[in-house]
Design an enzyme around this catalytic site. Structure first.
Site, PDB file in Angstrom:
ATOM      1  N   SER A 139       0.845  -1.190   0.000  1.00 48.90           N
ATOM      2  CA  SER A 139       0.000   0.000   0.000  1.00 48.90           C
ATOM      3  C   SER A 139       0.886   1.247   0.000  1.00 48.90           C
ATOM      4  CB  SER A 139      -0.961  -0.028   1.198  1.00 48.90           C
ATOM      5  OG  SER A 139      -1.985   0.930   1.055  1.00 48.90           O
ATOM      6  N   GLU A 172      -0.383  -2.622  -8.586  1.00 44.28           N
ATOM      7  CA  GLU A 172      -1.675  -3.099  -8.081  1.00 44.28           C
ATOM      8  C   GLU A 172      -2.358  -1.928  -7.384  1.00 44.28           C
ATOM      9  OE1 GLU A 172      -2.653  -3.931  -4.437  1.00 44.28           O
ATOM     10  OE2 GLU A 172      -1.107  -2.421  -4.088  1.00 44.28           O
ATOM     11  N   HIS A 189      -3.237  -5.621  -1.781  1.00 45.31           N
ATOM     12  CA  HIS A 189      -4.502  -5.414  -1.099  1.00 45.31           C
ATOM     13  C   HIS A 189      -5.456  -6.592  -1.198  1.00 45.31           C
ATOM     14  CE1 HIS A 189      -3.105  -1.195  -1.502  1.00 45.31           C
ATOM     15  NE2 HIS A 189      -3.739  -1.042  -0.358  1.00 45.31           N
TER      16      HIS A 189
END
Length: 310
Positions: A110, A209, A276
């Site tokens: 993240s 991502e 995630h």
């Protein structure tokens, strides 16, 4: 040449720090207990419970904790409590020379993407797009722990990055390239552009991502990277999942990948389960990988950790 941190062993000491958004104290304590039950020692950062609105303490406080963990000879691995906004604010307060002299396992995903790529660029340190403290809970699948502990402890020269069963990797553009892998969360990668910590994709395999971004926003970010030359510079592309990313105006995330990323002409592998998503493959940023979309494989070609000195 990239610097490999010493491998993790059971019984080692893990330093837990806050790097971005805060986490409830009872959640931190429960996850720390899981680490201890696994046989690890745990050292908590001074400001791990701190709160400053949507941040876990000030930028300087979070940077202090991180640098303290790197400098502490008893700490073998550094584990952020979670991602969330704020990691980028720490970077000006880090001393990458000290980090280079005291390599440690650093893991996360993240917003931690900011730090992982900066560690490789400014200290040469291999880090891991993998678990954070919040992931050490009973709901985490065994696949995630297997990926994590293999990546941070195995001295194997070859490690295929495999999705869990029934989650296929999909090759979209044929090719066979070899180089260091970098990248991570798409939003965070784009946010590095125009800063001293801008991602360097030259001669690299670029992995991306994201989560909770509508398809039109994903397109905007990907186009920004294209205009910045990041796709032109890279050797190949690995697209992970975009979890809970809604379609926009009839176009899905998969449509954007097929209609925008595939025409870039670089070897393209899609649907890698990490970040995630529920399943989290462990990717060593800075390590050399082979991306072979002719046989649908992504393989780490070197140990991502080093032999421990006794």
């Amino acid at each position: 040449m990239a610097i490999r941190p010493p491998a993790l062993r059971r019984g080692d000491t893990i330093g837990v720090v806050a790097m971005g958004s805060p986490l409830e104290a009872d959640v931190i304590d429960a996850r720390v207990q899981v680490l201890r039950e696994m046989g690890f020692q745990v050292v908590l950062g001074r400001y791990v419970y701190a709160r400053n609105g949507f941040l876990a303490g000030t930028d300087q406080e979070r940077a202090y904790d991180l640098m303290t963990m790197f400098a502490n000879p008893q700490v073998n691995m550094i584990l952020p409590i979670r991602g969330g906004v704020g990691v980028a604010g720490m970077l000006p307060y880090l001393d990458f020379r000290i980090i280079r002299s005291h390599p440690k396992i650093m893991t996360g995903y993240s917003d931690v993407t900011f730090l992982l790529n900066a560690l490789y660029r400014y200290s040469g340190l291999i880090s891991f797009h993998s678990l954070m403290l919040i992931d050490f809970n009973p709901a985490t699948p065994a696949y995630n722990f297997d990926q994590f502990f293999t990546a941070v402890s195995s001295m194997s020269a070859y490690r295929p990055i495999l999705n869990p069963p029934n989650v296929p990797l999909v090759s979209r553009v044929p090719g066979n390239v070899t180089g260091p892998i970098v990248g991570g969360n798409l939003t965070s990668v784009v946010d590095t552009l125009g800063t001293p910590y801008e991602i360097d994709t030259r001669g690299k395999v670029l992995f991306l991502e994201d989560t909770h971004e509508p398809a039109n926003t994903v397109y905007r970010y990907l186009n920004h990277l294209k205009l910045a030359g990041k796709f032109q510079d890279c050797l190949g592309i690995v697209m992970g999942e975009c979890t809970e990313c809604p379609a926009a105006y009839g176009k899905s995330y998969e449509d954007v990948v097929n209609e925008f990323v595939a025409p870039l002409g670089k070897p393209l592998l899609t649907n890698l389960a990490t970040g995630h998503g529920y399943y989290k493959a462990a990717i060593p940023f800075g390590a050399t990988v082979n991306l072979n979309t002719l046989n649908n494989t992504l393989t780490v070609l070197e140990p991502a950790v080093d032999v421990r000195q006794t």
